[in-house]
Design a protein around this motif. Structure first.
Motif, mmCIF file in Angstrom:
data_model
loop_
_atom_site.group_PDB
_atom_site.id
_atom_site.type_symbol
_atom_site.label_atom_id
_atom_site.label_comp_id
_atom_site.label_asym_id
_atom_site.label_seq_id
_atom_site.Cartn_x
_atom_site.Cartn_y
_atom_site.Cartn_z
ATOM 1 N N ILE A 293 40.097 47.362 34.526
ATOM 2 C CA ILE A 293 40.416 46.184 35.335
ATOM 3 C C ILE A 293 39.580 45.040 34.778
ATOM 4 O O ILE A 293 38.359 44.997 34.933
ATOM 5 C CB ILE A 293 40.093 46.441 36.814
ATOM 6 N N LEU A 294 40.237 44.103 34.105
ATOM 7 C CA LEU A 294 39.542 42.980 33.479
ATOM 8 C C LEU A 294 39.445 41.826 34.463
ATOM 9 O O LEU A 294 40.351 41.596 35.266
ATOM 10 C CB LEU A 294 40.281 42.527 32.226
ATOM 11 N N GLY A 295 38.345 41.044 34.352
ATOM 12 C CA GLY A 295 38.174 39.898 35.234
ATOM 13 C C GLY A 295 37.449 40.227 36.514
ATOM 14 O O GLY A 295 37.461 39.429 37.456
ATOM 15 N N ALA A 296 36.805 41.399 36.588
ATOM 16 C CA ALA A 296 36.066 41.775 37.797
ATOM 17 C C ALA A 296 34.742 41.011 37.858
ATOM 18 O O ALA A 296 34.291 40.402 36.881
ATOM 19 C CB ALA A 296 35.814 43.279 37.808
ATOM 20 N N ASP A 297 34.106 41.050 39.025
ATOM 21 C CA ASP A 297 32.805 40.398 39.193
ATOM 22 C C ASP A 297 31.652 41.290 38.768
ATOM 23 O O ASP A 297 30.512 40.830 38.721
ATOM 24 C CB ASP A 297 32.614 39.994 40.665
ATOM 25 N N VAL A 317 28.393 63.283 26.343
ATOM 26 C CA VAL A 317 28.115 63.351 27.779
ATOM 27 C C VAL A 317 28.490 62.002 28.386
ATOM 28 O O VAL A 317 27.930 60.978 27.990
ATOM 29 C CB VAL A 317 26.630 63.671 28.053
ATOM 30 N N PRO A 318 29.426 61.947 29.321
ATOM 31 C CA PRO A 318 29.822 60.656 29.900
ATOM 32 C C PRO A 318 28.649 60.003 30.623
ATOM 33 O O PRO A 318 27.765 60.677 31.167
ATOM 34 C CB PRO A 318 30.940 61.031 30.876
ATOM 35 N N VAL A 319 28.651 58.671 30.622
ATOM 36 C CA VAL A 319 27.593 57.912 31.273
ATOM 37 C C VAL A 319 28.219 56.836 32.144
ATOM 38 O O VAL A 319 29.259 56.263 31.799
ATOM 39 C CB VAL A 319 26.643 57.287 30.217
ATOM 40 N N ASP A 320 27.615 56.574 33.294
ATOM 41 C CA ASP A 320 28.055 55.507 34.190
ATOM 42 C C ASP A 320 27.190 54.278 33.941
ATOM 43 O O ASP A 320 25.956 54.347 34.052
ATOM 44 C CB ASP A 320 27.927 55.931 35.655
ATOM 45 N N VAL A 321 27.833 53.161 33.601
ATOM 46 C CA VAL A 321 27.118 51.905 33.369
ATOM 47 C C VAL A 321 27.563 50.920 34.433
ATOM 48 O O VAL A 321 28.757 50.597 34.521
ATOM 49 C CB VAL A 321 27.393 51.345 31.958
ATOM 50 N N ARG A 322 26.591 50.425 35.241
ATOM 51 C CA ARG A 322 26.925 49.542 36.355
ATOM 52 C C ARG A 322 26.002 48.324 36.361
ATOM 53 O O ARG A 322 24.791 48.456 36.153
ATOM 54 C CB ARG A 322 26.787 50.258 37.702
ATOM 55 N N VAL A 323 26.592 47.159 36.584
ATOM 56 C CA VAL A 323 25.835 45.942 36.889
ATOM 57 C C VAL A 323 26.551 45.301 38.058
ATOM 58 O O VAL A 323 27.685 44.847 37.922
ATOM 59 C CB VAL A 323 25.779 44.970 35.695
ATOM 60 N N ARG A 324 25.899 45.292 39.223
ATOM 61 C CA ARG A 324 26.552 44.805 40.430
ATOM 62 C C ARG A 324 26.859 43.319 40.323
ATOM 63 O O ARG A 324 26.257 42.579 39.547
ATOM 64 C CB ARG A 324 25.674 45.060 41.654
ATOM 65 N N ALA A 325 27.795 42.871 41.178
ATOM 66 C CA ALA A 325 28.221 41.481 41.145
ATOM 67 C C ALA A 325 27.095 40.530 41.494
ATOM 68 O O ALA A 325 27.045 39.394 41.000
ATOM 69 C CB ALA A 325 29.406 41.283 42.102
ATOM 70 N N ASP A 326 26.153 40.969 42.333
ATOM 71 C CA ASP A 326 25.074 40.085 42.764
ATOM 72 C C ASP A 326 23.859 40.170 41.852
ATOM 73 O O ASP A 326 22.802 39.623 42.172
ATOM 74 C CB ASP A 326 24.663 40.413 44.200
ATOM 75 N N PRO A 441 24.036 34.301 31.021
ATOM 76 C CA PRO A 441 24.920 35.414 30.657
ATOM 77 C C PRO A 441 24.572 36.683 31.433
ATOM 78 O O PRO A 441 23.536 36.759 32.096
ATOM 79 C CB PRO A 441 24.639 35.606 29.162
ATOM 80 N N ARG A 442 25.460 37.665 31.379
ATOM 81 C CA ARG A 442 25.113 39.015 31.819
ATOM 82 C C ARG A 442 24.264 39.644 30.716
ATOM 83 O O ARG A 442 24.578 39.507 29.523
ATOM 84 C CB ARG A 442 26.361 39.848 32.069
ATOM 85 N N LEU A 443 23.244 40.376 31.118
ATOM 86 C CA LEU A 443 22.272 40.902 30.153
ATOM 87 C C LEU A 443 22.064 42.383 30.394
ATOM 88 O O LEU A 443 21.810 42.805 31.514
ATOM 89 C CB LEU A 443 20.939 40.144 30.302
ATOM 90 N N VAL A 444 22.165 43.177 29.337
ATOM 91 C CA VAL A 444 21.849 44.599 29.398
ATOM 92 C C VAL A 444 20.889 44.879 28.245
ATOM 93 O O VAL A 444 21.171 44.532 27.093
ATOM 94 C CB VAL A 444 23.100 45.481 29.275
#
Length: 770
Positions: A293-297, A317-326, A441-444
């Protein structure tokens, strides 16, 4: 997007892996040149095309593209006025147009469900005029047809006639017995475009003609006899006429190709696009990729895997990568070899894939913002050509990233500040991160610095996460745990890889002050987190178990209620049919009796019977109500036995009737209202003086045996017997089944069972009398 960032994230390698699945050179070239778009509408269009192509491909197979040749050379050769393409080039054009026709049909297979593919089909030029001209000009071998023009057909007919005549006369010459010593071989060949015969060198002077060639050994000369000179001349001229007419035909078709060159180029480009779609769909299905889903917050990649590791066949091994909208970013820590850089690359490559129109190797429903740019600093950036050290190269790249980034961008940093003094490097890392957060920017990022971990924990704009390790062995689990900074575990990892114990002891003594305190604090935090997660997992497992048990119980109860209602409905229907039949037969009997005397009394009887029937029918028409419970008056469905329900044990129930207790199936019971107290009537029954407790039916026919059994049971009941033996033997089992069916419906029999093995077993049935 900077080319260096695409290379750093290995985007070209990914495109090469997808291109290997394409069928045509044009399709492979299109995939290799694919770039992420910075226009959201274009990215959505590409993803929709791929989604429809993948769905249609699973139903009807991948698009029928083929390894068609590139048209650039043919179209370029057709450009000059008067050009005539070779038959091979014309055949290539025909092949491309034919494949395009099949692809257009595939794209239109279900335009209502796949409108984007239908629109792509409409954008493929038909080139019908060129296709028709090629069909009329070329045969199935790709050669110009004889009937391409009347003049060509006539010229080729003349050439064939002259060739046949010339070959026939020359064959007669070489096969003449008188020429046996002169002719070297009995065949006719062509030299310098003219038909000749092989003559021995010693006899060359005896044959009048023109020498056209000599064999490599020098033993044979090829002579054109004088009588063949004129025929060869005529054949040569006729062949020239044929060649000129064929070229004229090809020039006409080439002019048509030149006129439609733009449409043909667009057709080739469209085929390349469809071939690339097919390859991308195969890649997605092979590696379990899904449409993001492109364009999410927020950034929410679930069970993401690095695509190049999948291509290489390595375990992932699958990994979950999350950066919340806030939040603005994510700081990843953890031990070396824990997977931090792979997670960083997985995120960056997934963003590039999504904005290039490719599905990502993650679970369905994964969400990504749309980024204007992706800027990366990771890996060994040392540049020998520019005389830059690793640290200098990183510093220069970070400076350029700061200039280029802003709101709407994504920055990925792997160990910022590394490669120099740890104290200064940590300070630089905090400064760079602070500056980038202010730019928007968003930063990881990944980091080992304790100061960076402390800064990330204190920042409301950054989420922290760490790759987990096995607490017992220290081995990485490649699982990203959020809300913890983790441990670097440099010393345990060094110990596991064989660093001398003395070196490790010295290192532990040197590790003092803030670093040691932070390490201890992090260790306590990790221990608490693991304990909490273990409890949480146990609670989740218990909750899931309870939910499953509740669902099973509800399903079982619903099934029992459904079966009870169904059986009640069946019984009600049977009772109603019985009452209807009873009413009908009673009416017939009453009608007959009305013709006799005592009519008032008969009327009273009829009224009373109709009233009783109506009351019984009303009773059966009510709702099924609750299931039978101990103490209720129940009836065994289909057997007419009533009694008080004593006990229900699983699928079996025990009921009592008078002084008798017997066991029946619980699902055969239904509640009935208790009968009114009946006035006791003394009845005298003549009991037989002597009644045997066993009957032997072996050797009798079923009908005869059942009649005898009925009489026997009647006598046994009048004699007050409680149990009898019915001997029927084994045989084919028919007599045994007939006895059991009779006992099941007999009012004399309360229950029956098979005798004990020592008392006859299956050949004897014990009947318990009511």
């Amino acid at each position: 997007m900077r080319p260096r960032d695409l290379v750093t994230l290995e985007f070209p390698h990914l495109l090469e892996a997808v291109a290997d699945l394409a069928r045509s050179a044009a399709g492979r070239h299109r995939l290799r040149s694919l770039r992420p778009t910075t226009t959201p509408a274009e990215a959505d269009r590409r993803l929709t095309l791929l989604e429809e192509a993948a769905a249609l491909g699973r139903e009807a197979g991948r698009p029928p593209t083929a390894d068609v040749p590139l048209l650039a050379e043919a179209l370029a050769a057709a450009g000059p006025e008067g050009a005539a393409l070779e038959p091979r080039r014309l055949a290539e054009l025909g092949q491309v147009i034919g494949v395009a026709r099949q692809v257009r049909t595939w794209l239109r297979r279900d335009a209502a469900r796949f409108p984007a593919l239908g629109a792509l089909a409409e954008a493929l030029p038909a080139a019908a005029e060129v296709e028709a001209a090629l069909a009329c000009t070329l045969d199935e071998r790709g050669q110009v047809r004889d009937d391409a023009s009347p003049a060509l057909a006539a010229a080729r007919a003349v050439v064939r006639e002259l060739r046949v005549e010339l070959e026939a006369r020359l064959l007669r010459l070489v096969r003449d017995p008188d020429m046996a010593d002169t002719v070297a071989e009995n065949y006719v060949t062509v030299r310098n475009g003219r038909f000749v015969v092989p003559i021995r060198i010693a006899a060359a002077g005896t044959v009048a003609g023109v020498v056209q060639d000599r064999s490599g050994s020098g033993e044979t000369v090829f002579i054109e006899p004088l009588f063949a000179v004129q025929l060869n001349n005529r054949l040569l001229l006729a062949a020239k006429d044929e060649e000129a007419e064929e070229r004229r035909v090809r020039a006409e078709v080439t002019a048509l190709v030149r006129e439609h060159a733009a449409a043909l180029a667009a057709l080739e480009d469209g085929l390349a696009a469809v071939d690339a779609l097919g390859a991308a769909a195969v890649f997605s299905d092979t590696h379990g990729c899904t449409r993001p889903i492109l364009g999410a917050d927020e950034v929410a990649l679930t069970a993401a895997r690095h695509p190049l590791l999948l291509v290489a066949g390595r375990p992932v091994v699958p990994v979950d990568v999350r950066v919340r909208a806030d939040q603005r970013g994510l700081a990843i820590t953890g031990p070396n070899t824990g997977g931090k850089t792979v997670a960083l690359k997985t995120l960056g490559l997934s963003v590039l894939m999504a904005q290039a129109g490719l599905f990502v190797p993650a679970a369905g429903g994964s969400r990504l913002p749309f980024f204007d740019t992706v800027l990366v600093d990771l890996g060994d950036e040392q540049s020998i050509e520019r005389d830059l050290s690793t640290f200098s190269a990183h510093a220069e790249n970070l400076a350029e990233i700061a200039r280029l980034t802003g709101p709407g961008g994504l920055v990925l940093l792997d160990e910022p500040g590394a490669g120099t003094d740890p104290v200064e490097g940590a300070a630089l890392a905090i400064g760079v991160v602070t500056d980038l957060l202010e730019r928007g920017p968003r930063l990881v990022l990944t980091s080992h610095f304790p100061q960076m971990k402390t800064f990330a924990l204190a920042s409301a704009e950054l989420e922290v996460a760490a790759f987990d390790v096995d607490p017992a062995t220290g081995a990485p689990r490649f699982r990203l745990a959020y809300h913890t900074v983790g441990q670097s575990l440099a010393l345990p990892i060094a110990r596991r890889h064989g660093v001398p114990a003395r070196a490790l002891e010295i290192a532990e003594r040197v590790l003092v002050g803030e670093s040691r305190d932070l390490g201890r604090a992090v260790a306590r935090l990790e221990a608490s987190r693991r304990e909490y997660e273990e409890r949480r997992d146990a609670a989740e497992a218990e909750r899931a178990s309870l939910a499953a048990a509740r669902a099973d119980a509800e399903s079982l109860a619903a099934d029992l209620r459904s079966r009870q209602r169904r059986r009640w409905a069946e019984d009600l229907g049977e009772s109603r049919r019985f009452l209807e039949d009873l009413r009908r037969r009673g009416s017939e009997i009453l009608e007959e009796l009305r013709r006799r005397p005592e009519r008032p009394r008969l009327h009273a009887f009829a009224a009373e019977a109709e009233h009783s029937i109506a009351a019984h029918e009303a009773e059966l028409g009510g709702a099924p109500g609750r299931p039978p419970a101990p103490g209720d008056t129940v009836e065994v469905v289909g057997r007419g036995i009533r009694g008080e329900l004593v006990e229900i044990a699983g699928a079996r129930a025990r009921i009592q009737r008078g002084g008798l207790k017997f066991e029946v199936a619980a699902d055969q019971l239904r509640r009935v209202p208790p009968g009114p107290a009946r006035e006791r009537v003394a009845v005298e029954v003549d009991r037989p003086a002597e009644t045997p407790d066993e009957i032997n039916l072996i050797g009798r026919r079923a009908r005869e045996a059942i009649d005898a059994l009925a009489t026997f049971l009647d006598r046994a009941v009048r004699a007050g017997a409680s149990e009898v033996r019915v001997v029927h033997g084994l045989g084919s089992g028919a007599l045994r089944r007939a006895v059991h069916e009779f006992l099941a419906g007999s009012p004399y029999c309360a229950a029956y069972r098979e005798a004990e093995p020592s008392a006859g077993g299956a050949g004897v049935t014990i009947a318990q009398l009511a």
